[in-house]
Design an enzyme around this catalytic site. Structure first.
Site, mmCIF file in Angstrom:
data_model
loop_
_atom_site.group_PDB
_atom_site.id
_atom_site.type_symbol
_atom_site.label_atom_id
_atom_site.label_comp_id
_atom_site.label_asym_id
_atom_site.label_seq_id
_atom_site.Cartn_x
_atom_site.Cartn_y
_atom_site.Cartn_z
ATOM 1 N N SER A 182 -68.596 -5.340 55.046
ATOM 2 C CA SER A 182 -67.451 -4.607 55.583
ATOM 3 C C SER A 182 -67.587 -4.191 57.039
ATOM 4 O O SER A 182 -66.595 -3.917 57.695
ATOM 5 C CB SER A 182 -67.179 -3.388 54.720
ATOM 6 N N HIS A 210 -63.904 -7.297 49.382
ATOM 7 C CA HIS A 210 -63.152 -7.590 50.615
ATOM 8 C C HIS A 210 -62.664 -9.033 50.662
ATOM 9 O O HIS A 210 -62.460 -9.590 51.747
ATOM 10 C CB HIS A 210 -64.016 -7.303 51.852
ATOM 11 N N LYS A 241 -58.053 -2.879 46.958
ATOM 12 C CA LYS A 241 -57.894 -3.393 48.326
ATOM 13 C C LYS A 241 -56.693 -4.353 48.369
ATOM 14 O O LYS A 241 -55.565 -3.890 48.325
ATOM 15 C CB LYS A 241 -59.206 -4.008 48.797
HETATM 16 C C1 LIG Z 1 -64.570 -1.056 48.609
HETATM 17 C C2 LIG Z 1 -65.791 -1.606 47.983
HETATM 18 C C3 LIG Z 1 -66.257 -1.114 46.754
HETATM 19 C C4 LIG Z 1 -65.642 0.062 46.069
HETATM 20 O O1 LIG Z 1 -64.468 -0.274 45.419
HETATM 21 P P1 LIG Z 1 -63.687 0.887 44.638
HETATM 22 O O2 LIG Z 1 -62.845 0.145 43.664
HETATM 23 O O3 LIG Z 1 -62.909 1.636 45.662
HETATM 24 O O4 LIG Z 1 -64.716 1.731 43.969
HETATM 25 C C5 LIG Z 1 -67.351 -1.718 46.186
HETATM 26 N N1 LIG Z 1 -67.982 -2.750 46.802
HETATM 27 C C6 LIG Z 1 -67.576 -3.220 47.990
HETATM 28 C C7 LIG Z 1 -68.299 -4.356 48.622
HETATM 29 C C8 LIG Z 1 -66.465 -2.656 48.623
HETATM 30 O O5 LIG Z 1 -66.070 -3.113 49.802
#
Ligand SMILES: *Cc1c(COP(=O)(O)O)cnc(C)c1O
Length: 392
Positions: A182, A210, A241
């Site tokens: 990220s 992502h 997301k």
């Molecule tokens: C955003 C993210 C998460 C967390 O996801 P949630 O559903 O908000 O708990 C986990 N792993 C990665 C790689 C992320 O980018």
């Protein structure tokens, strides 16, 4: 008595503040979208994970409203008592088909999925090989598990191979990586990882938060993008997301593995089921994405355009193709100043500096969405150009 803890907390809060690490929450008074309202101003949003623009969209709202009428607000139960509705089974089936795995288990978040994964399947006899820059939820999930761990240098295949050799004697070798990281928007070398996994007989687990919904020709994720759709064993990801952006996560993989998670995984067993509205609207999001390939085309076009324009204007943007685009500025102070001025000019972006990213690698992280217009992207580029002149 709180009296012994209070001064400790106060001291720690002060330290956070003094180190410039306080995370102020920006309050929105609008829905999520390409344009949001904050502090009474409308600004273009370039820092959400709303990659396909679904989060605040009319279509999602409509799907969620219908689901509310059909399935109610909540279940007041975990899945295995009286918290499984048809919509949960439907979402599991649809998600499995979409990412191309045999079965799927839902969690309340991807954080919960990762926390509940490793300890359910692995023990002392096993080893987990984890990329140094993996997401916090993977790190914490591994902490709950008794397996040995080997942290390999970020995307360093020689180091990963060394770990595999060092742990040849283990019952199971499990490699885990983010599909997309990220902070840099760099994509894990899944082909090379799968090759090593084949040589040394290892399980491959990818957290594709992502990527699910837009990476790869059909938006299935990084495994599709890298041409290893059938070679990645397990995918964990989020509905929070690109897939509508509310909440919820999942693990996708072989059917026995998913069956065992349903028996053992503590963040699944001992936590309420996903709200039906979220399950139904997430299902709708996947169907919508499949019917609207133009959303994917648009995010790639926007991203390519932004990356090219920034490079033409002399900005340092690491090579990748992902809509996470870090604009490298180096200096922490300049980065904060830049982000602040950008907001005043109607462009909402976030600056990251040490210790979130390595020292001297401060950056503004831009996230492109398919909902941005070319004009929006131009506005962002122009703001970068003008403000960087002003503050250099
Ligand atoms: C955003 C993210 C998460 C967390 O996801 P949630 O559903 O908000 O708990 C986990 N792993 C990665 C790689 C992320 O980018």
């Amino acid at each position: 008595m709180y009296s012994s803890l209070k001064p400790l907390i106060q001291k720690e809060l002060e330290q956070i503040e003094q180190a410039g690490l306080h995370k102020a929450e920006r309050v929105l008074s609008s829905k999520q979208g390409r344009e949001i309202r904050t502090n009474g101003e409308r600004v273009l949003n370039f820092c959400s994970n709303n990659y396909l623009g679904l989060a605040g969209s009319d279509q999602m709202i409509q799907a969620a409203k219908e689901a509310l009428d059909n399935y109610g607000f909540g279940l007041s139960s975990v899945r295995f008592i009286c918290g499984t509705q048809t919509i949960h089974k439907d979402l599991e089936k649809k998600t499995a088909e979409f990412v191309g795995k045999e079965d799927v288990i839902l969690y309340s978040s991807c954080m919960a999925a990762n926390m509940g994964f490793f300890a359910s399947l692995l023990g002392e006899e096993d080893v987990i090989l984890s990329d140094a820059l993996n997401h916090a939820s993977i790190i914490d999930g591994i902490r709950l598990c008794k397996a040995q761990k080997f942290i390999f240098r970020h995307m360093d295949m020689a180091d990963l191979e060394k770990g595999m050799q060092d742990h040849k004697d283990k019952r199971v070798r499990c490699i885990v990586t983010d599909g997309v990281f990220s902070m840099d928007g760099d994509i894990a070398p899944l082909k090379e990882i799968c090759d090593l996994a084949e040589t040394y007989d290892a399980l491959v687990v990818v957290d594709d938060s992502h990527a699910t919904g837009f990476m790869g020709e059909n938006g299935r994720g990084t495994h599709e993008h890298c041409g290893v759709r059938d070679r990645v064993d397990v995918i964990t990801s989020t509905y929070g997301k690109a897939l509508g952006g509310a909440s919820g996560g999942f693990v996708a993989g072989p059917k026995e593995l998913i069956s065992l998670l349903r028996e053992r995984s503590r963040t699944y067993l001992f936590s309420n089921s996903l709200p039906p509205v979220v399950a139904a609207a997430s299902l709708f999001a996947i169907e919508y994405i499949q019917q609207h390939p133009e959303l994917r085309a648009q995010i790639w076009e926007n991203t390519k355009y932004f990356r090219e324009k920034m490079q033409q204007n002399g900005f340092t943007v690491p090579t990748s193709v992902h809509p996470i685009v870090p604009v490298m500025l180096g200096d922490a102070k300049k980065t904060q100043q830049m982000a602040k001025r950008m907001l005043q000019e109607g462009i909402y972006v976030i600056g990251f500096s040490f210790p979130v990213v390595p020292e001297g690698k401060a950056r503004i992280r831009v996230q492109i969405s398919s909902s941005h217009t070319k004009e929006d992207v131009n506005k962002a580029v122009n703001a970068f150009v003008n403000i960087s002149k002003e503050i250099s």
